[in-house]
Design an enzyme around this catalytic site. Structure first.
Site, PDB file in Angstrom:
ATOM      1  N   ASN A   1      -6.007   3.593  14.941  1.00  0.00           N
ATOM      2  CA  ASN A   1      -6.955   3.162  13.928  1.00  0.00           C
ATOM      3  C   ASN A   1      -7.562   1.825  14.326  1.00  0.00           C
ATOM      4  OD1 ASN A   1      -6.673   5.157  11.628  1.00  0.00           O
ATOM      5  ND2 ASN A   1      -4.538   4.575  11.939  1.00  0.00           N
TER       6      ASN A   1
ATOM      7  N   CYS B   1       4.971  -7.678   7.765  1.00  0.00           N
ATOM      8  CA  CYS B   1       5.887  -7.186   8.796  1.00  0.00           C
ATOM      9  C   CYS B   1       6.039  -8.260   9.859  1.00  0.00           C
ATOM     10  CB  CYS B   1       5.322  -5.902   9.412  1.00  0.00           C
ATOM     11  SG  CYS B   1       6.406  -5.150  10.653  1.00  0.00           S
TER      12      CYS B   1
ATOM     13  N   CYS C   1      -1.431  -2.887  14.992  1.00  0.00           N
ATOM     14  CA  CYS C   1      -1.144  -2.619  13.580  1.00  0.00           C
ATOM     15  C   CYS C   1      -1.693  -3.723  12.682  1.00  0.00           C
ATOM     16  CB  CYS C   1       0.363  -2.470  13.386  1.00  0.00           C
ATOM     17  SG  CYS C   1       0.826  -2.095  11.688  1.00  0.00           S
TER      18      CYS C   1
ATOM     19  N   CYS D   1      -2.260   1.880   7.201  1.00  0.00           N
ATOM     20  CA  CYS D   1      -1.612   0.852   6.398  1.00  0.00           C
ATOM     21  C   CYS D   1      -2.038  -0.551   6.812  1.00  0.00           C
ATOM     22  CB  CYS D   1      -0.091   0.989   6.500  1.00  0.00           C
ATOM     23  SG  CYS D   1       0.567   0.809   8.152  1.00  0.00           S
TER      24      CYS D   1
ATOM     25  N   CYS E   1       3.464   8.277   1.395  1.00  0.00           N
ATOM     26  CA  CYS E   1       3.804   7.274   2.409  1.00  0.00           C
ATOM     27  C   CYS E   1       3.956   5.932   1.699  1.00  0.00           C
ATOM     28  CB  CYS E   1       2.706   7.211   3.468  1.00  0.00           C
ATOM     29  SG  CYS E   1       3.005   5.965   4.752  1.00  0.00           S
TER      30      CYS E   1
ATOM     31  N   SER F   1      10.284   5.875   9.631  1.00  0.00           N
ATOM     32  CA  SER F   1       9.629   5.481  10.879  1.00  0.00           C
ATOM     33  C   SER F   1      10.066   4.078  11.285  1.00  0.00           C
ATOM     34  CB  SER F   1       8.110   5.518  10.702  1.00  0.00           C
ATOM     35  OG  SER F   1       7.453   5.066  11.876  1.00  0.00           O
TER      36      SER F   1
ATOM     37  N   GLU G   1       0.829  -1.204   0.000  1.00  0.00           N
ATOM     38  CA  GLU G   1       0.000   0.000   0.000  1.00  0.00           C
ATOM     39  C   GLU G   1       0.863   1.254   0.000  1.00  0.00           C
ATOM     40  OE1 GLU G   1      -3.295  -2.238   2.820  1.00  0.00           O
ATOM     41  OE2 GLU G   1      -2.612  -0.230   3.361  1.00  0.00           O
TER      42      GLU G   1
ATOM     43  N   GLY H   1       5.472  -2.612   6.823  1.00  0.00           N
ATOM     44  CA  GLY H   1       6.840  -3.075   7.035  1.00  0.00           C
ATOM     45  C   GLY H   1       7.651  -2.179   7.955  1.00  0.00           C
ATOM     46  N   GLU H   2       8.766  -2.700   8.419  1.00  0.00           N
ATOM     47  CA  GLU H   2       9.736  -1.994   9.254  1.00  0.00           C
ATOM     48  C   GLU H   2      10.946  -1.646   8.388  1.00  0.00           C
ATOM     49  OE1 GLU H   2      12.291  -0.261  11.360  1.00  0.00           O
ATOM     50  OE2 GLU H   2      10.450  -0.716  12.488  1.00  0.00           O
TER      51      GLU H   2
ATOM     52  N   SER I   1       8.359   4.892  16.783  1.00  0.00           N
ATOM     53  CA  SER I   1       7.086   4.445  17.354  1.00  0.00           C
ATOM     54  C   SER I   1       7.326   4.048  18.801  1.00  0.00           C
ATOM     55  CB  SER I   1       6.536   3.254  16.550  1.00  0.00           C
ATOM     56  OG  SER I   1       6.245   3.642  15.232  1.00  0.00           O
ATOM     57  N   LEU I   2       6.971   4.938  19.720  1.00  0.00           N
ATOM     58  CA  LEU I   2       7.230   4.694  21.139  1.00  0.00           C
ATOM     59  C   LEU I   2       6.028   4.028  21.800  1.00  0.00           C
ATOM     60  CD1 LEU I   2       9.251   5.027  23.429  1.00  0.00           C
ATOM     61  CD2 LEU I   2       8.283   7.297  23.870  1.00  0.00           C
ATOM     62  N   HIS I   3       4.908   4.725  21.863  1.00  0.00           N
ATOM     63  CA  HIS I   3       3.595   4.192  22.241  1.00  0.00           C
ATOM     64  C   HIS I   3       3.434   3.812  23.718  1.00  0.00           C
ATOM     65  CE1 HIS I   3       2.923   4.476  18.050  1.00  0.00           C
ATOM     66  NE2 HIS I   3       3.528   3.363  17.720  1.00  0.00           N
TER      67      HIS I   3
ATOM     68  N   CYS J   1       3.560  -5.706  16.259  1.00  0.00           N
ATOM     69  CA  CYS J   1       2.885  -4.688  17.069  1.00  0.00           C
ATOM     70  C   CYS J   1       1.378  -4.972  17.104  1.00  0.00           C
ATOM     71  CB  CYS J   1       3.148  -3.302  16.504  1.00  0.00           C
ATOM     72  SG  CYS J   1       4.904  -2.859  16.495  1.00  0.00           S
TER      73      CYS J   1
END
Length: 356
Positions: free
Chosen positions: A291, A113, A120, A333, A106, A192, A93, A160-161, A215-217, A117
């Site tokens: 999301n 991935c 996600c 995503c 983006c 990211s 995407e 993906g990472e 990405s801390l979160h 997470c």
């Protein structure tokens, strides 16, 4: 003999191939220009080259394309989401966004991935493979062709990472920024990551000028490990030390992405702990309303995000709420790819085989 993907070759590698073919060095620059500035899709269109050379190139190399499997345009804003089918039948995407400073894209860096997470959609179907430098570039080129615009900035924040596909991403940066090609300054690129600490440090040492977004979160190790398995290997302390190192080496302020999840990471205690963790750091916190995805119960109310922002601001943390774009077209995503893979698998079950 399988043809080589010429879009993945940096200029120096292309020069070496031209030398092997008995061609002068400047031919490589001509071809590179056709590929990355004019963005032709066939060797036959490289009209400054002899017909004989064009035919030889076509026998040795290929210029791949991405197929637009789905294109969703938001009725709310100018966001457009593309589901691209890769040459091997996999899907990724790409999201085109319109900001006051220009067009931002983006892009995805992997098919699936493996980071796991919990909030996600990209990770649910699992990891399939890395994208090549050409497949990273083609998300830009195909989008420009379809949308009729020039991409001004880039975000590696799709499926993906990026740091898990490190070598291909670095090769992509070389191709992207080459003045003989697309020529984008890497200061217009944001990468990211969920926090692969050794790669953050390696990227810092390269001093490419890329903006780092982490990405801390959660500021708490136990909670972050629950929602982000990478934290079990690289805990918050190591991650933030790597972020400080990145700023020291590059002078680029790091953005801390923080998906606000009701009942998980947005209490007053979380705000206080986050402020303590970030004290003295050159960084900015970007709060993201999470999301919703079908397989998880994670949600965030707008008032929760706004309250958390106020608490952080009171504690001296520079925090903003990310502008939501394309909410009516599943712009987060992973969702379109998952649906497309589901349909492909269903077809494969019913007709005895699918394209893989």
């Amino acid at each position: 003999m399988e043809r080589m993907d010429i879009l993945s070759l940096p200029l120096d590698a292309l020069e070496a191939h031209m030398a092997e073919m008995g061609e002068p060095k400047f031919r490589a620059k001509q071809i590179f220009n056709w590929l990355h500035q004019k963005q032709v899709t066939e060797f036959a269109k490289m009209t400054t080259l002899s017909l004989q050379l064009r035919e030889r190139l076509d026998r040795i190399f290929c210029i791949n394309r991405l197929n637009i499997a789905r294109r969703l345009a938001s009725s709310i804003d100018d966001t457009v989401k593309y589901l691209y089918e890769l040459p091997d039948g996999n899907f990724v995407e790409t999201v085109l966004m319109n900001y006051h400073h220009g067009k931002s894209l983006c892009i995805s860096t992997q098919v699936g991935c493996r980071m796991g997470c919990q909030f996600c959609a990209s990770t649910i179907a699992g990891y399939v493979r890395d994208l090549t430098p050409a497949e990273l570039l083609l998300q830009i080129y195909e989008t420009q062709r379809n949308a009729g615009c020039r991409i001004d900035s880039l975000v590696l924040m799709g499926i993906g990472e990026p740091l898990d596909n490190f070598e291909n991403v670095i090769q992509f940066f070389r191709l992207l920024s080459d003045p003989n090609g697309f020529g984008m300054s890497l200061r217009h690129v944001t990468l990211s990551t969920c926090g692969l600490v050794p790669r953050i440090r390696e990227l810092a040492d390269m001093k490419l000028g890329v903006t780092l977004s982490v990405s801390l979160h959660s500021p708490d190790n136990s909670r972050r490990s629950e929602i982000m398995p990478v934290n079990r290997r690289y805990p918050v302390e190591e991650l933030l030390d790597a972020c400080r190192y990145y700023f020291e080496k590059t002078g680029r302020r790091v953005t801390m992405e923080y998906a606000v999840i009701d009942g998980v990471n947005c209490t007053k205690a979380d705000a206080k702990r986050l402020a303590e963790r970030l004290h003295g750091m050159q960084c900015h916190v970007n709060l993201i309303p999470v999301n919703p995805i079908a397989e998880r119960d994670f949600r965030s109310l707008r008032q929760t995000v706004e309250r958390f922002q106020k608490e952080l601001t009171t504690l001296g943390v520079h925090a903003t709420i990310r502008r939501t774009l394309g909410s009516d077209i599943q712009a987060a995503c992973g969702q379109l790819r998952r649906d497309a893979d589901g349909r492909k698998n269903a077809r494969g079950t019913s007709d005895g085989g699918g394209r893989n």
